[in-house]
Design an enzyme around this catalytic site. Sequence first.
Site, PDB file in Angstrom:
ATOM      1  CD  GLU A 142       2.168   2.686  -1.814  1.00  0.00           C
ATOM      2  OE1 GLU A 142       2.350   2.446  -2.929  1.00  0.00           O
ATOM      3  OE2 GLU A 142       1.334   3.728  -1.613  1.00  0.00           O
ATOM      4  CG  HIS A 179      -1.341   7.365  -1.944  1.00  0.00           C
ATOM      5  ND1 HIS A 179      -0.206   7.668  -3.127  1.00  0.00           N
ATOM      6  CD2 HIS A 179      -2.037   8.297  -2.115  1.00  0.00           C
ATOM      7  CE1 HIS A 179      -0.477   8.690  -3.970  1.00  0.00           C
ATOM      8  NE2 HIS A 179      -1.575   9.055  -3.131  1.00  0.00           N
ATOM      9  CB  CYS A 184       4.624   5.963  -1.491  1.00  0.00           C
ATOM     10  SG  CYS A 184       2.630   6.391  -1.272  1.00  0.00           S
ATOM     11  CB  CYS A 242       3.423   8.239  -6.189  1.00  0.00           C
ATOM     12  SG  CYS A 242       2.987   8.332  -4.340  1.00  0.00           S
TER      13      CYS A 242
END
Length: 170
Positions: A76, A74, A107, A104
Amino acid sequence: MIRHAWQFIQRRDERDILNYAKMNDSEFMQIALEEARASAQAGEVPIGAVLVHRDKILARGGNRTIRDCDPTAHAEIVVLREAAQKLSNYRLAETTLYVTLEPCAMCAGAIVQARVPRLVYGADDPKGGAFRTCFELLTSPKLNHQVEVTPGVLATEASSLLQSFFATRR
C-alpha cells in the site's frame, strides 16, 4: 508515417483507458493479485496493491520490505508513494486502492493521511488488520477522514496465496 504511428498510439491509449473504465472491482483485484505473486517470487510476503484514479491505473506494486530493507515498504505504501509523485500531490482524491490483504495500522494511517476515498481489499488479516479485524481505523469518527471500504473481494484467492507462501517456508 510518424504521424500515423502517433495516432495509433493515441488510439491505443484511449482504448486502454476505456478498458479500465469497464473494469470492476474483481478485475482490478486480479491485477493486485498479480503483483502479490510477483512479490512472492521475489521472496517477499505476497501482498499486492493497485491504485486507480479516475478509472485508470495510476500505480501498482507489491511488498518490498526485504528487498528495500525498509519496514514501511508495504504494498500500500509503495503505491501511495508512487501515485503521489505522479500526481505531484500527497492528497489522492478520486482514487480507489485495491489491496490483497486488509491493511495494517501503518498502512491504514497512510490511507487516511492521503485522503484515499475508497479501499477494496481481499482477505481479512486476523493478526493485524486495521479495518475490522483488530482495529477500526479507516471508519473511525474520531479521525478527520473516513474511508469507504469494500472487504472480501477475491478473498479466497488472496488467502490461498498467503497460506501457500507460508506453508513452503515452514
